[in-house]
Design an enzyme around this catalytic site. Structure first.
Site, mmCIF file in Angstrom:
data_model
loop_
_atom_site.group_PDB
_atom_site.id
_atom_site.type_symbol
_atom_site.label_atom_id
_atom_site.label_comp_id
_atom_site.label_asym_id
_atom_site.label_seq_id
_atom_site.Cartn_x
_atom_site.Cartn_y
_atom_site.Cartn_z
ATOM 1 N N VAL A 13 0.816 -1.225 0.000
ATOM 2 C CA VAL A 13 0.000 0.000 0.000
ATOM 3 C C VAL A 13 0.852 1.279 0.000
ATOM 4 C CG1 VAL A 13 -1.772 1.240 1.316
ATOM 5 C CG2 VAL A 13 -1.677 -1.222 1.405
ATOM 6 N N GLY A 15 4.297 1.771 -0.408
ATOM 7 C CA GLY A 15 5.307 1.910 -1.455
ATOM 8 C C GLY A 15 4.688 2.264 -2.799
ATOM 9 N N ASN A 33 9.975 -5.328 -5.992
ATOM 10 C CA ASN A 33 9.231 -5.959 -4.898
ATOM 11 C C ASN A 33 9.606 -7.431 -4.845
ATOM 12 O OD1 ASN A 33 6.812 -5.409 -2.980
ATOM 13 N ND2 ASN A 33 6.362 -7.394 -3.901
ATOM 14 N N ALA A 75 8.676 -3.544 8.760
ATOM 15 C CA ALA A 75 9.790 -3.269 9.689
ATOM 16 C C ALA A 75 10.285 -4.559 10.326
ATOM 17 C CB ALA A 75 9.306 -2.303 10.771
ATOM 18 N N SER A 127 3.990 9.300 7.812
ATOM 19 C CA SER A 127 2.615 9.138 8.302
ATOM 20 C C SER A 127 1.604 9.673 7.296
ATOM 21 C CB SER A 127 2.417 9.876 9.620
ATOM 22 O OG SER A 127 1.046 9.822 9.982
ATOM 23 N N LYS A 182 8.257 9.643 14.918
ATOM 24 C CA LYS A 182 7.117 8.901 14.354
ATOM 25 C C LYS A 182 6.513 7.960 15.405
ATOM 26 C CE LYS A 182 4.157 7.243 11.416
ATOM 27 N NZ LYS A 182 4.175 5.895 10.988
ATOM 28 N N HIS A 185 4.429 10.073 17.576
ATOM 29 C CA HIS A 185 3.241 10.410 16.775
ATOM 30 C C HIS A 185 2.221 9.265 16.868
ATOM 31 C CE1 HIS A 185 0.995 9.703 13.045
ATOM 32 N NE2 HIS A 185 0.976 10.996 12.824
ATOM 33 N N ASN A 186 2.690 8.045 16.660
ATOM 34 C CA ASN A 186 1.772 6.910 16.685
ATOM 35 C C ASN A 186 1.186 6.683 18.079
ATOM 36 O OD1 ASN A 186 2.643 6.649 14.057
ATOM 37 N ND2 ASN A 186 2.821 4.438 14.126
ATOM 38 N N GLU A 189 -1.530 9.028 18.473
ATOM 39 C CA GLU A 189 -2.620 8.505 17.612
ATOM 40 C C GLU A 189 -3.417 7.419 18.367
ATOM 41 O OE1 GLU A 189 -1.161 7.251 13.652
ATOM 42 O OE2 GLU A 189 -2.241 5.386 13.980
ATOM 43 N N ARG A 459 8.193 2.545 51.861
ATOM 44 C CA ARG A 459 9.462 1.994 51.355
ATOM 45 C C ARG A 459 10.505 1.973 52.468
ATOM 46 N NH1 ARG A 459 12.292 4.518 47.878
ATOM 47 N NH2 ARG A 459 13.049 2.766 46.660
ATOM 48 N N HIS A 465 14.762 2.180 52.846
ATOM 49 C CA HIS A 465 15.249 2.932 51.691
ATOM 50 C C HIS A 465 15.559 4.388 52.028
ATOM 51 C CE1 HIS A 465 14.645 -0.345 48.934
ATOM 52 N NE2 HIS A 465 13.409 -0.510 49.352
HETATM 53 P P1 NBP Z 1 3.524 -3.969 4.823
HETATM 54 O O1 NBP Z 1 4.009 -3.446 6.131
HETATM 55 O O2 NBP Z 1 2.315 -4.801 4.792
HETATM 56 O O3 NBP Z 1 4.729 -4.776 4.146
HETATM 57 C C1 NBP Z 1 4.542 -5.383 2.900
HETATM 58 C C2 NBP Z 1 5.752 -5.167 2.029
HETATM 59 O O4 NBP Z 1 6.929 -5.689 2.667
HETATM 60 C C3 NBP Z 1 5.601 -5.937 0.710
HETATM 61 O O5 NBP Z 1 6.214 -5.202 -0.311
HETATM 62 C C4 NBP Z 1 6.363 -7.211 1.028
HETATM 63 O O6 NBP Z 1 6.790 -7.905 -0.108
HETATM 64 C C5 NBP Z 1 7.516 -6.644 1.783
HETATM 65 N N1 NBP Z 1 8.290 -7.641 2.514
HETATM 66 C C6 NBP Z 1 7.961 -8.423 3.561
HETATM 67 BR BR1 NBP Z 1 6.329 -8.480 4.351
HETATM 68 N N2 NBP Z 1 8.943 -9.235 3.965
HETATM 69 C C7 NBP Z 1 9.952 -8.953 3.113
HETATM 70 C C8 NBP Z 1 11.255 -9.460 3.005
HETATM 71 N N3 NBP Z 1 11.730 -10.388 3.848
HETATM 72 N N4 NBP Z 1 12.044 -8.988 2.013
HETATM 73 C C9 NBP Z 1 11.583 -8.063 1.154
HETATM 74 N N5 NBP Z 1 10.354 -7.532 1.213
HETATM 75 C C10 NBP Z 1 9.544 -7.975 2.198
HETATM 76 O O7 NBP Z 1 3.368 -2.773 3.770
HETATM 77 P P2 NBP Z 1 2.816 -1.292 3.947
HETATM 78 O O8 NBP Z 1 1.543 -1.281 4.719
HETATM 79 O O9 NBP Z 1 2.862 -0.677 2.607
HETATM 80 O O10 NBP Z 1 3.908 -0.604 4.888
HETATM 81 C C11 NBP Z 1 5.269 -0.464 4.508
HETATM 82 C C12 NBP Z 1 6.005 0.142 5.700
HETATM 83 O O11 NBP Z 1 5.431 1.432 6.011
HETATM 84 C C13 NBP Z 1 5.874 -0.666 6.988
HETATM 85 O O12 NBP Z 1 7.040 -0.550 7.751
HETATM 86 C C14 NBP Z 1 4.726 -0.012 7.707
HETATM 87 O O13 NBP Z 1 4.776 -0.208 9.115
HETATM 88 C C15 NBP Z 1 4.938 1.447 7.345
HETATM 89 N N6 NBP Z 1 3.723 2.254 7.356
HETATM 90 C C16 NBP Z 1 2.535 1.747 6.952
HETATM 91 C C17 NBP Z 1 1.400 2.561 6.967
HETATM 92 C C18 NBP Z 1 0.060 2.041 6.504
HETATM 93 O O14 NBP Z 1 -0.932 2.768 6.678
HETATM 94 N N7 NBP Z 1 -0.024 0.875 5.908
HETATM 95 C C19 NBP Z 1 1.507 3.899 7.403
HETATM 96 C C20 NBP Z 1 2.749 4.389 7.773
HETATM 97 C C21 NBP Z 1 3.858 3.566 7.753
HETATM 98 P P3 NBP Z 1 5.840 -9.034 -0.752
HETATM 99 O O15 NBP Z 1 4.894 -8.311 -1.642
HETATM 100 O O16 NBP Z 1 6.799 -9.881 -1.483
HETATM 101 O O17 NBP Z 1 5.172 -9.759 0.377
#
Ligand code: NBP
Length: 481
Positions: A13, A15, A33, A75, A127, A182, A185-186, A189, A459, A465
């Site tokens: 989502v 990326g 990817n 992450a 974010s 961040k 921030h979370n 949130e 204590r 203490h």
């Molecule tokens: P996800 O957090 O769901 O991660 C999915 C992506 O990670 C896919 O491209 C997946 O590849 C890849 N991936 C995984 Br899982 N394991 C991998 C590995 N071992 N090697 C290489 N690629 C790997 O995606 P997202 O929701 O787009 O979030 C991306 C980052 O941004 C995360 O750290 C997330 O916490 C952060 N974030 C998300 C949001 C949100 O609203 N979603 C907001 C702010 C920040 P694949 O397609 O091959 O499985």
């Protein structure tokens, strides 16, 4: 073949939408990817100025020098794994940006390791969710200052714009600073989301308001002091009707809140640094409590709880009617004040943690600048941030927002409604733990002699203490019996 300006790893989502965002700003982007199908899907939807790549060497070779690669993957281990595979392909002066929700200590470790290899590294807290990534997120950066200089034009171009036109993108210091901001921030949130949910619970269970009216109330609130992204989307959520059942969709969703780790990290970090972050910690614990669905259901049956689903029964209707009439006296403006006060306390706790972290880790965490970056694009954007920015500009070194004149003006006017809401919630057993915790923090923070003198005496009683006295210098011990 044209070389790309930037490479992007991870087309889930975030990326995918960040890549689209970069394309609309005129950057040429190479994408990669792990699962190749996602690259194919992206290329099918978006052909121009994109290079699809199916291996990391192919990605790296497709980029201009010095190379800039943004990681948008889950992450944790995945980030280390990709970095380990990219490092042999990169040269000194190339830049890696981790845009995921990485733990700030991992970012510190990675910055050091990559620095030794001459590779620039930035930890970027991004974010705004799906929509923010596409239209402009809020971006919080830490890491290599040379890396920041290199990436600033790109990151500023894709970030959200505050109402005054400034980019919601800033560099806050070395290594983990951006991911730390961040994380906080979370945490804010989490607290704000839970407090909104508590208002909903009170509106539904005590004020017996139907979903439509609840949604209307949130929409009204969004026009006033509570104006914020989370209040706005809450109004929208209540207007969504399930096509099959004709019921409000929100009422059909299982009450089990999931989470990533950022709220938990914020709470644990506050414990480590000794900063009272009670609102945020409480919100994290409530998500854990919500996950105990089976236990809660068993307990509700065991105690014949009046708040369990399916209640009231016929024989309880009369009693319930009394509750309803009584509760109607608590008007919506009390609830609005309680929520606004809780929002202020949540920000106050978050900024207090950031202040302590700046000293602990040697980062430049200017509260006014952080609040500025949160004004647009991010999930906790809110009208209140304008007041916070002004207040920190006047008193940049204030230890707590509550010590600032602006909040001395605002908070007293909120307390009557806030206390009424908490009294009612306690009396009727409709828990509002985050709003109550915020009030507890407020009352304790405003008390110059807490009952912790007794804690010190206890204590000393059981552990020798020692204690300090208010009337004499030194450390004292008493044989209490
Ligand atoms: P996800 O957090 O769901 O991660 C999915 C992506 O990670 C896919 O491209 C997946 O590849 C890849 N991936 C995984 Br899982 N394991 C991998 C590995 N071992 N090697 C290489 N690629 C790997 O995606 P997202 O929701 O787009 O979030 C991306 C980052 O941004 C995360 O750290 C997330 O916490 C952060 N974030 C998300 C949001 C949100 O609203 N979603 C907001 C702010 C920040 P694949 O397609 O091959 O499985």
């Amino acid at each position: 073949m044209h070389k790309s300006d930037v490479g992007l790893v991870g087309l889930a989502v975030m990326g995918r939408n960040l890549a689209l965002n970069m394309l609309t700003k005129g950057y040429r982007v190479s994408v990669y990817n792990r699962t190749p199908g996602r690259v194919d899907d992206f290329l099918r939807a978006q052909g121009n100025n994109v290079t699809g790549t199916y291996s990391l060497p192919e990605l790296v070779n497709s980029l201009k020098t010095p190379k800039i690669i943004l990681l948008m993957i889950r992450a944790g281990e995945a980030v280390d794994n990709i970095i380990d595979r990219l490092v042999p392909l990169l040269n000194k002066g190339d830049l890696l940006i981790d845009g995921g929700n990485s733990f700030f200590r991992d970012t510190i470790r990675r910055t050091q390791a990559l620095g030794k290899a001459g590779i620039l590294f930035l930890g970027a807290g991004i974010s705004g969710g799906e929509e923010g990534a596409l239209k402009g997120p809020s971006i919080m950066l830490g890491g290599s200052s040379c890396g920041w200089e290199q990436a600033a034009p790109l990151l500023r171009a894709i970030s959200a714009r505050a109402p005054d036109g400034t980019a919601c993108c800033a560099y806050f210091g070395s290594d983990g600073a951006g991911h730390y901001v961040k994380m906080v921030h979370n945490g804010i949130e989490y607290a704000f989301m839970q407090a909104i949910a508590e208002c909903y619970f009170i509106m539904k269970r005590l004020l017996k308001m139907p979903a439509e009216k609840i949604g209307h109330t949130f929409t009204q609130w969004n026009r006033g002091k509570l104006s914020s992204y989370l209040i706005e989307i809450t109004g929208h959520i209540f207007s969504r009707i399930d096509g099959e059942s004709g019921k409000p969709l929100v009422e059909l969703i299982l009450d089990l809140a999931e989470q990533n780790d950022t709220g938990k990290w914020a709470a644990a970090e506050a414990l480590n640094l000794g900063v009272p972050l009670s609102n945020i910690a409480e919100a994290v614990f409530i998500r854990y409590l919500s996950a105990l669905k089976e236990e809660r259901t068993a307990a509700a049956r065991l105690f014949n709880s009046p708040l369990r689903e399916g209640f009231p029964k016929k024989e309880d209707e009369e009693k319930n009617k009394d509750i309803k009439d009584e509760d109607e006296e608590t008007n919506i403006s009390d609830l609005e004040n309680a929520l606004y006060a809780t929002m202020i306390i949540s920000y106050a706790q978050g900024f207090a943690l950031l202040g302590k972290a700046a000293l602990q880790y040697g980062w430049y965490l200017n509260a006014s600048e952080i609040a500025s970056v949160w004004r647009a694009g991010c999930i906790i954007r809110a009208r209140l941030l304008d007041t916070i920015i002004d207040a920190y500009q006047i008193k940049p070194k204030a230890k707590n927002m509550l010590l600032m004149p602006a909040f001395k003006e605002i908070l007293p006017g909120l307390t009557t409604g806030w206390r009424k809401v908490i009294c009612l919630s306690v009396q009727e057993g409709v828990a509002a733990p985050v709003m109550a915790s915020a009030l507890g923090y407020f009352d304790m923070y405003l008390t110059d002699y807490l009952p912790t003198n007794l804690v010190q005496a206890q204590r000393d009683y059981f552990g020798s203490h020692g204690y300090k006295r208010i009337d004499q210098e030194g450390l004292f011990h008493t044989r209490w019996l």
